[in-house]
Design a protein around this motif. Structure first.
Motif, mmCIF file in Angstrom:
data_model
loop_
_atom_site.group_PDB
_atom_site.id
_atom_site.type_symbol
_atom_site.label_atom_id
_atom_site.label_comp_id
_atom_site.label_asym_id
_atom_site.label_seq_id
_atom_site.Cartn_x
_atom_site.Cartn_y
_atom_site.Cartn_z
ATOM 1 N N LYS A 1 -55.036 122.151 -40.881
ATOM 2 C CA LYS A 1 -56.288 121.070 -40.281
ATOM 3 C C LYS A 1 -55.939 121.159 -39.007
ATOM 4 O O LYS A 1 -54.850 120.870 -38.023
ATOM 5 N N GLY A 2 -57.313 121.101 -38.152
ATOM 6 C CA GLY A 2 -57.094 120.612 -36.528
ATOM 7 C C GLY A 2 -56.803 119.218 -36.590
ATOM 8 O O GLY A 2 -56.963 117.928 -37.343
ATOM 9 N N ILE A 3 -56.087 118.459 -35.110
ATOM 10 C CA ILE A 3 -56.107 117.310 -34.787
ATOM 11 C C ILE A 3 -56.951 117.216 -33.370
ATOM 12 O O ILE A 3 -56.736 117.841 -32.962
ATOM 13 N N PRO A 4 -57.460 115.948 -34.106
ATOM 14 C CA PRO A 4 -58.787 115.450 -32.902
ATOM 15 C C PRO A 4 -58.386 114.556 -31.940
ATOM 16 O O PRO A 4 -56.930 113.758 -32.240
ATOM 17 N N GLY A 5 -59.385 114.313 -30.554
ATOM 18 C CA GLY A 5 -58.238 113.915 -29.526
ATOM 19 C C GLY A 5 -56.780 113.553 -29.218
ATOM 20 O O GLY A 5 -56.428 113.519 -28.210
ATOM 21 N N VAL A 6 -56.643 115.673 -28.985
ATOM 22 C CA VAL A 6 -55.421 115.648 -28.403
ATOM 23 C C VAL A 6 -56.006 115.847 -27.564
ATOM 24 O O VAL A 6 -56.683 116.748 -26.964
ATOM 25 N N THR A 7 -55.161 115.675 -25.765
ATOM 26 C CA THR A 7 -55.596 116.604 -25.042
ATOM 27 C C THR A 7 -55.126 117.318 -24.068
ATOM 28 O O THR A 7 -53.599 117.595 -24.493
ATOM 29 N N VAL A 8 -55.165 119.168 -23.764
ATOM 30 C CA VAL A 8 -54.888 119.830 -23.575
ATOM 31 C C VAL A 8 -55.078 119.450 -22.083
ATOM 32 O O VAL A 8 -56.472 119.917 -21.753
ATOM 33 N N VAL A 9 -54.192 119.980 -21.375
ATOM 34 C CA VAL A 9 -54.014 120.340 -19.979
ATOM 35 C C VAL A 9 -53.804 122.118 -19.704
ATOM 36 O O VAL A 9 -52.988 122.244 -20.242
ATOM 37 N N ILE A 10 -54.496 122.644 -18.514
ATOM 38 C CA ILE A 10 -53.487 124.033 -17.970
ATOM 39 C C ILE A 10 -52.229 123.217 -16.827
ATOM 40 O O ILE A 10 -52.546 122.849 -16.051
ATOM 41 N N LYS A 11 -51.165 124.140 -17.717
ATOM 42 C CA LYS A 11 -49.667 123.537 -17.315
ATOM 43 C C LYS A 11 -49.615 123.582 -15.768
ATOM 44 O O LYS A 11 -50.611 125.424 -15.087
ATOM 45 N N GLY A 12 -49.748 122.607 -13.898
ATOM 46 C CA GLY A 12 -49.799 123.042 -12.937
ATOM 47 C C GLY A 12 -51.183 122.575 -12.017
ATOM 48 O O GLY A 12 -51.083 123.402 -11.390
ATOM 49 N N THR A 13 -51.934 121.838 -12.889
ATOM 50 C CA THR A 13 -53.089 121.684 -12.477
ATOM 51 C C THR A 13 -53.686 120.424 -13.191
ATOM 52 O O THR A 13 -52.975 119.996 -13.847
ATOM 53 N N VAL A 14 -54.491 120.113 -13.195
ATOM 54 C CA VAL A 14 -54.945 118.462 -12.841
ATOM 55 C C VAL A 14 -56.724 119.622 -14.100
ATOM 56 O O VAL A 14 -57.559 118.304 -14.933
ATOM 57 N N LYS A 15 -56.838 120.937 -14.211
ATOM 58 C CA LYS A 15 -57.947 120.752 -15.659
ATOM 59 C C LYS A 15 -57.437 120.497 -16.686
ATOM 60 O O LYS A 15 -56.472 121.112 -17.584
ATOM 61 N N GLY A 16 -58.464 120.108 -17.870
ATOM 62 C CA GLY A 16 -57.866 119.366 -18.732
ATOM 63 C C GLY A 16 -59.537 118.780 -19.951
ATOM 64 O O GLY A 16 -59.944 119.079 -19.341
ATOM 65 N N THR A 17 -58.911 118.724 -20.713
ATOM 66 C CA THR A 17 -60.092 118.366 -22.127
ATOM 67 C C THR A 17 -59.382 117.486 -23.002
ATOM 68 O O THR A 17 -57.945 118.447 -23.503
ATOM 69 N N THR A 18 -60.257 117.284 -24.190
ATOM 70 C CA THR A 18 -59.415 116.693 -25.697
ATOM 71 C C THR A 18 -60.320 117.704 -26.725
ATOM 72 O O THR A 18 -61.267 118.387 -26.762
ATOM 73 N N THR A 19 -58.982 117.599 -28.104
ATOM 74 C CA THR A 19 -60.019 118.197 -29.013
ATOM 75 C C THR A 19 -61.341 118.105 -29.598
ATOM 76 O O THR A 19 -61.348 116.305 -29.269
ATOM 77 N N ASP A 20 -61.760 118.488 -30.862
ATOM 78 C CA ASP A 20 -63.042 118.373 -30.991
ATOM 79 C C ASP A 20 -62.338 117.122 -32.530
ATOM 80 O O ASP A 20 -61.276 117.232 -32.628
#
Length: 64
Positions: free
Chosen positions: A36-55
């Motif tokens: 099962k997918g987990i909603p609301g998890v923060t995903v960030v590219i390591k070493g950057t400030v680029k990120g998003t959250t899961t749907d």
């Protein structure tokens, strides 16, 4: 004249490198126990400030 040619070549090379790095990173965050997918998890590219959250289904998409 030669300096202009070198400057032009450098400009074209830098433009190519700048525009060629368009990659989209996609994926799904799941639980270890079940698929099962987990909603609301923060995903960030390591070493950057680029990120998003899961749907709601755990999917994410990040422009690189």
């Amino acid at each position: 004249m030669r300096a202009r040619l070198v400057l032009f070549i450098v400009f074209i090379t830098l433009s190519y490198l700048t525009f060629s790095q368009t990659v989209t990173i996609t994926g799904k965050v799941t639980s270890e126990e079940e698929d099962k997918g987990i909603p609301g998890v923060t995903v960030v590219i390591k070493g950057t400030v680029k990120g998003t959250t899961t749907d709601i289904d755990g999917n994410y998409s990040l422009p690189g």
